[in-house]
Design an enzyme around this catalytic site. Structure first.
Site, mmCIF file in Angstrom:
data_model
loop_
_atom_site.group_PDB
_atom_site.id
_atom_site.type_symbol
_atom_site.label_atom_id
_atom_site.label_comp_id
_atom_site.label_asym_id
_atom_site.label_seq_id
_atom_site.Cartn_x
_atom_site.Cartn_y
_atom_site.Cartn_z
ATOM 1 N N ASP A 29 -14.531 -44.659 49.849
ATOM 2 C CA ASP A 29 -14.525 -43.993 48.549
ATOM 3 C C ASP A 29 -13.095 -43.527 48.314
ATOM 4 O O ASP A 29 -12.408 -43.130 49.261
ATOM 5 C CB ASP A 29 -15.475 -42.781 48.602
ATOM 6 N N GLY B 104 -15.605 -38.202 44.186
ATOM 7 C CA GLY B 104 -16.526 -37.973 45.293
ATOM 8 C C GLY B 104 -16.012 -36.868 46.205
ATOM 9 O O GLY B 104 -14.922 -36.321 45.995
ATOM 10 N N ALA C 50 -17.538 -46.755 41.112
ATOM 11 C CA ALA C 50 -17.215 -47.073 39.714
ATOM 12 C C ALA C 50 -16.900 -45.777 38.986
ATOM 13 O O ALA C 50 -17.299 -44.693 39.421
ATOM 14 C CB ALA C 50 -18.399 -47.756 39.037
ATOM 15 N N TYR D 88 -17.820 -49.062 29.339
ATOM 16 C CA TYR D 88 -18.502 -48.822 30.615
ATOM 17 C C TYR D 88 -19.636 -49.834 30.800
ATOM 18 O O TYR D 88 -19.736 -50.504 31.842
ATOM 19 C CB TYR D 88 -19.041 -47.383 30.653
ATOM 20 N N HIS E 139 -23.289 -34.890 32.531
ATOM 21 C CA HIS E 139 -24.735 -35.108 32.559
ATOM 22 C C HIS E 139 -25.504 -33.858 32.137
ATOM 23 O O HIS E 139 -25.072 -32.733 32.390
ATOM 24 C CB HIS E 139 -25.169 -35.582 33.949
ATOM 25 N N ARG F 205 -23.417 -37.600 18.830
ATOM 26 C CA ARG F 205 -22.267 -38.308 19.413
ATOM 27 C C ARG F 205 -22.413 -39.779 19.045
ATOM 28 O O ARG F 205 -23.520 -40.332 19.162
ATOM 29 C CB ARG F 205 -22.280 -38.201 20.941
ATOM 30 N N GLY G 137 -22.810 -43.592 19.189
ATOM 31 C CA GLY G 137 -23.239 -44.518 20.245
ATOM 32 C C GLY G 137 -24.365 -44.012 21.123
ATOM 33 O O GLY G 137 -24.709 -44.669 22.099
ATOM 34 N N ASP G 138 -24.934 -42.834 20.836
ATOM 35 C CA ASP G 138 -26.074 -42.340 21.618
ATOM 36 C C ASP G 138 -27.368 -42.889 21.021
ATOM 37 O O ASP G 138 -27.770 -42.475 19.935
ATOM 38 C CB ASP G 138 -26.146 -40.803 21.549
#
Ligand SMILES: NC(=O)c1ccc[n+]([C@@H]2O[C@H](COP(=O)([O-])OP(=O)(O)OC[C@H]3O[C@@H](n4cnc5c(N)ncnc54)[C@H](O)[C@@H]3O)[C@@H](O)[C@H]2O)c1
Length: 328
Positions: A31, A36, A75, A141, A187, A280, A282-283
């Site tokens: 990683d 991380g 990623a 993404y 998130h 937002r 594109g949601d």
């Protein structure tokens, strides 16, 4: 023989490492620690800090640890960030993904489990979404992940690289040891819990005019331990010589943003203020998986409901109030 886990110090990777170790598997984790935490891994875990696209490093790790399988989590994974800086996403996820796969094939690795995403579908034409539905991402993404899916199909045909690409919907929850600690955090559940803990005055709700019962977007949340379990099943599936596959990982049940906030109020016992903001771009209104195929192919059945997902994340947060930085 060992499993190489790229991105294994990240959120879903560290939980998968925890479960794989509990099964007695031999692992080596790599990683770059950009998002991380070394502290998310046990101190005795074989670990390399580096880039997934560093072919020389991958070749060395593969040789020194007799790597014969890989779980590729590494990623960048934020939709908004990918729209603002697509070059970073294509370089990190695609360019490095191509280099990694090349190094793995050269090293004789023939089984890969790949972290794909519901974002490869883009705006869904129907709900629930099946694996056969059209994939037309609405952001860089999603395209970066779809590119690697296509690469895997081609490498399977040409080089017999067998894979399972797991298209996760929304990962959430924690184990006693591992939880979600991102900077910045985009998130919903960790942000709702930050509001519950008084770290933020409220939680922003982006749009209350969607065509859903309460007007807020609906998503399919899967407990991170259920996701980790699917990776273990996918490896076992490949070890039996089964063909490559693409599988949705969701529960088939959606929760709106307001339902998640309400569940968090109930679990934490704290008042959580919601602040309505504009949508937002594109949601999508709804992203819910048809997860029948993963159940059929892997025998996978996610067990957690929203309250137990939130309870696990809340317990982790209370034990790690400042994330991994304060808990090492
Ligand atoms: N969290 C979700 O809800 C979700 C949903 C769908 C798909 N995914 C995918 O699952 C995977 C893991 O997601 P996560 O939520 O655990 O994210 P995360 O950011 O916590 O973990 C990713 C890890 O990969 C590392 N990394 C990134 N690029 C790297 C590179 N080039 N070389 C080496 N290490 C690198 C980061 O430092 C981080 O530790 C990602 O591939 C993501 O796209 C996540």
């Amino acid at each position: 023989m060992a499993i190489l886990v790229t991105g294994g110090a990240g959120y879903i990777g560290s939980v998968t490492v925890e479960l794989l170790r509990a099964k007695g598997e031999t692992l080596v984790v790599m990683d770059d620690l950009f998002r991380g935490h070394r502290e998310a891994l046990p101190p005795d875990q074989a670990f390399y800090q580096g880039k997934a696209g560093d072919r020389e490093l991958i070749a060395r790790i593969a040789k020194e640890h007799s790597v014969d399988e890989c779980i590729h989590f590494a990623a960048l994974a934020y939709v908004g960030e990918s729209v603002e800086d697509p070059a970073r996403y294509f370089e990190n996820n695609v360019e490095q993904g191509v280099a990694l796969m090349g190094a793995l094939v050269d090293a004789g690795v023939h089984r890969i489990v790949f972290s794909s995403t519901a974002a490869t579908y883009g705006e869904p034409k129907r709900i629930p979404i099946t694996e056969q539905d059209a994939q037309w991402p609405t952001n860089p993404y999603g395209w970066s992940k779809l590119f690697i899916e296509r690469l895997l199909s081609a490498y399977d045909l040409a080089y017999s690289l067998k894979f399972v690409a797991l298209r996760y919907f929304n990962a959430a929850g924690a184990t006693a040891a591992c939880g979600e600690d991102h900077e910045p955090e985009t998130h919903l559940i960790p942000n709702v819990l930050a509001a519950a803990a008084g770290e933020k005055p409220d939680i922003a709700v982006f749009g209350k005019d969607y065509p859903t019962p309460d007007g807020t977007p609906i998503r399919d949340y899967v407990h991170v331990t259920d996701l980790a379990d699917a990776h273990i099943r996918a490896l076992e599936y490949l070890r039996k010589g089964n063909p490559s596959d693409f599988l949705n990982l969701g529960t088939g049940h959606g929760y709106s943003v307001l339902e998640v906030i309400e569940a968090a109020r109930k679990v934490t016992g704290r008042p959580i203020q919601a602040r309505i903001e504009p949508r937002r771009p594109g949601d999508p209104a709804r992203l819910v998986a048809d997860a029948a195929r993963a159940k059929r192919v892997l025998g996978w059945s996610p067990s957690s409901d929203m309250e137990s997902i939130i309870r696990s994340a809340w317990e982790w947060k209370q034990r790690h109030p400042r994330g991994y930085s304060a808990s090492a």
